[in-house]
Scaffold this motif. Structure first.
Motif, PDB file in Angstrom:
ATOM      1  N   SER A 199       6.848   5.558   5.458  1.00 13.18           N
ATOM      2  CA  SER A 199       5.846   5.838   4.435  1.00 13.18           C
ATOM      3  C   SER A 199       6.108   5.028   3.164  1.00 13.18           C
ATOM      4  N   SER A 200       5.165   4.190   2.798  1.00 14.56           N
ATOM      5  CA  SER A 200       5.328   3.406   1.566  1.00 14.56           C
ATOM      6  C   SER A 200       5.320   4.310   0.332  1.00 14.56           C
ATOM      7  N   LYS A 279       0.374  -0.627  10.772  1.00 15.96           N
ATOM      8  CA  LYS A 279      -0.443   0.114  11.733  1.00 15.96           C
ATOM      9  C   LYS A 279      -0.317   1.627  11.529  1.00 15.96           C
ATOM     10  N   ARG A 280       0.878   2.083  11.175  1.00 17.94           N
ATOM     11  CA  ARG A 280       1.045   3.523  10.953  1.00 17.94           C
ATOM     12  C   ARG A 280       0.191   3.991   9.788  1.00 17.94           C
ATOM     13  N   LYS A 281       0.158   3.209   8.725  1.00 21.23           N
ATOM     14  CA  LYS A 281      -0.654   3.567   7.562  1.00 21.23           C
ATOM     15  C   LYS A 281      -2.138   3.600   7.931  1.00 21.23           C
ATOM     16  N   GLU A 282      -2.564   2.645   8.725  1.00 16.30           N
ATOM     17  CA  GLU A 282      -3.959   2.606   9.172  1.00 16.30           C
ATOM     18  C   GLU A 282      -4.275   3.793  10.079  1.00 16.30           C
ATOM     19  N   THR A 283      -3.321   4.152  10.929  1.00 16.54           N
ATOM     20  CA  THR A 283      -3.520   5.288  11.838  1.00 16.54           C
ATOM     21  C   THR A 283      -3.599   6.597  11.071  1.00 16.54           C
ATOM     22  N   ASP A 304      -6.255  19.576   1.368  1.00 20.71           N
ATOM     23  CA  ASP A 304      -6.112  18.443   0.460  1.00 20.71           C
ATOM     24  C   ASP A 304      -4.653  18.309   0.035  1.00 20.71           C
ATOM     25  N   THR A 305      -3.947  17.358   0.663  1.00 21.17           N
ATOM     26  CA  THR A 305      -2.517  17.172   0.358  1.00 21.17           C
ATOM     27  C   THR A 305      -2.258  15.698   0.042  1.00 21.17           C
ATOM     28  N   PRO A 306      -2.664  15.243  -1.132  1.00 19.86           N
ATOM     29  CA  PRO A 306      -2.583  13.819  -1.471  1.00 19.86           C
ATOM     30  C   PRO A 306      -1.166  13.275  -1.588  1.00 19.86           C
ATOM     31  N   HIS A 307      -0.162  14.168  -1.735  1.00 23.69           N
ATOM     32  CA  HIS A 307       1.217  13.697  -1.885  1.00 23.69           C
ATOM     33  C   HIS A 307       1.998  13.758  -0.582  1.00 23.69           C
ATOM     34  N   ASN A 308       1.283  13.915   0.532  1.00 24.26           N
ATOM     35  CA  ASN A 308       1.926  13.852   1.846  1.00 24.26           C
ATOM     36  C   ASN A 308       1.200  12.788   2.659  1.00 24.26           C
ATOM     37  N   SER A 309       1.856  11.675   2.906  1.00 27.84           N
ATOM     38  CA  SER A 309       1.189  10.535   3.535  1.00 27.84           C
ATOM     39  C   SER A 309       1.505  10.393   5.023  1.00 27.84           C
ATOM     40  N   ILE A 310       2.077  11.427   5.627  1.00 27.73           N
ATOM     41  CA  ILE A 310       2.374  11.397   7.052  1.00 27.73           C
ATOM     42  C   ILE A 310       1.733  12.571   7.780  1.00 27.73           C
TER      43      ILE A 310
END
Length: 426
Positions: A199-200, A279-283, A304-310
């Protein structure tokens, strides 16, 4: 390059890397001596020059992979042949030796058993810091952490163990804010970054936290680099911290997880690794859109969980009956990894001697039942499509079963009963 592979070698020690099975020998590429020495896992083993060289290379490659992923401020990394929880324990123990009077670890609540057990296994005492609700999201309560520091006393606290990657609707901890508290009170700061390498966003917040204080970051090899379970990477902006961790490891160690990571990183290469991260970010974006659509179709919504990117969560508010059974139905349809959480009803669970309400939800009294999904590295948009299709059918099947069950219950309450097969109607 290991002595057990020398044609003319005669071993007269108690450990000479003798391997009976040819299959086992091939599986380990003849590197049966392992890595490290009894005093330091990072020490070079004279009998195992090849394994030692491979280990040093793997540590350098792991550090490079972390930097490519965005962890630009780390300067040292050590691959450890233990999974994340035990590697956190090792790191805690190494830091505890520098502050023997400290017995507490401040731990923002994350409902994952190994995250708690890794503290207890070291003999330290976890102080649970409850999160707080910000709309749908569970976020770090910095004021509660500050109050706990003042209550228990700086001299009695070893560190704050924060978490980045986690199940939604919990957010990544405010590691920058925690870093500021740690530098203010001179406390160690360890970050459980189990599957956050991919996760970036996790990389960004950890880099920002390192401007203040971060002593060690622990991440899983299997969750981030697509290798079998059994390894973790300890990284740090301080080389001395990594050296200390290596010296605490007792005895030699298995080289298997190191060989797995070495082969995988060579196979991926820089370009391949970057492609998987992209690709993971796109997925994740693709999965989030698909979850929103399927949720709306069934009268639910994506949390709505904007601070969880996975991790992504979807409410299950419209379902009745034993909602957790939905998870079993999905598993029987070859869908693994989703979690069903049903807060409420004053349910309690005792984990390592501590009692939690609504364990699994990361907080007491979360307002909705929900299920979670993760867009982890290696997942494809094709996987998403197939899962959403099966989820749609499973939700419909679940609702139909609950409808039949409810109709039967109504009939039983009215005393109508249910005719048995073969009964005549008069």
């Amino acid at each position: 390059m290991d002595s057990n592979n020398f044609i003319k070698n005669v071993g007269v020690g108690e450990r000479e890397a003798r391997v009976y099975s040819g299959l086992v020998y091939k599986r380990h590429y003849g590197m049966a001596h392992g890595i490290g020495r009894s005093g330091d896992i990072a020490d070079i083993q004279p009998k195992a020059a090849g394994s030692s060289l491979l280990y040093q290379l793997t540590n350098k490659m792991a550090l490079h992979a972390l930097k490519i992923a965005g962890f630009t401020r780390v300067t040292s990394a050590l691959v450890v042949p233990m999974a994340t929880g035990m590697t956190i324990s090792l790191t805690l123990r190494s830091l505890a030796e520098t502050k023997p009077s400290a017995k507490y670890v401040l731990w923002p609540r994350i409902d994952q058993k190994s995250a708690l057990k890794c503290i207890k296994s070291t003999g330290l005492i976890p102080i649970v810091i409850e999160g707080k609700l910000s709309k749908d999201e569970i976020v770090t309560d910095l004021e509660a952490i500050n109050n706990a520091i003042e209550h228990h006393g700086v001299d009695n606290i070893l560190c704050i163990l924060s978490t980045t990657s986690c199940f939604a609707p919990r957010a990544c901890d405010d590691v920058e804010g925690i870093g500021k508290l740690c530098i203010k009170y001179n406390l160690y700061h360890i970050i459980n970054n189990a599957y956050g390498v991919q996760s970036s966003k996790c990389a960004h917040v950890i880099n920002e936290a390192m401007k203040y204080r971060v002593d060690a970051i622990i991440q899983s090899t299997d969750k981030n680099f697509m290798v079998p379970v059994g390894g973790a990477i300890v990284s740090s902006p301080s080389e001395s911290t990594i050296e200390r961790v290596g010296k605490v490891y007792a005895g030699r160690a298995s080289a298997s997880p190191i060989v797995d990571l070495f082969i995988t990183l060579l196979s991926l290469g820089k370009t391949g690794w970057k492609n998987f991260l992209t690709k993971r970010k796109e997925t994740y974006i693709y999965l989030l859109k698909a979850v929103k659509n399927i949720a709306a179709k069934h009268g639910e919504r994506s949390l709505d969980t904007p601070h969880n990117s996975i991790s992504i969560a979807m409410t299950l508010s419209k379902l009745s009956g034993n909602v957790t059974y939905l998870g079993a139905m999905l598993f029987s349809r070859c869908c693994s990894g989703s979690r069903i959480v049903t807060p409420g009803n004053n349910k309690t669970s005792t984990i390592s001697g501590l009692t939690f309400k609504d364990y699994g939800a990361h907080i007491n009294d979360y307002p909705y039942p929900y299920m979670t999904f993760a867009a982890a590295i290696g997942m494809s948009t094709g996987d998403v499509d197939l899962f959403i299709s099966r989820l749609d059918k499973t939700l419909n099947d679940f609702k139909n079963q609950m409808k039949v069950s409810k109709e039967l219950s109504v009939k039983e309450e009215k005393g109508e009963g249910v005719p048995l097969k073969g009964d005549s109607k008069e």
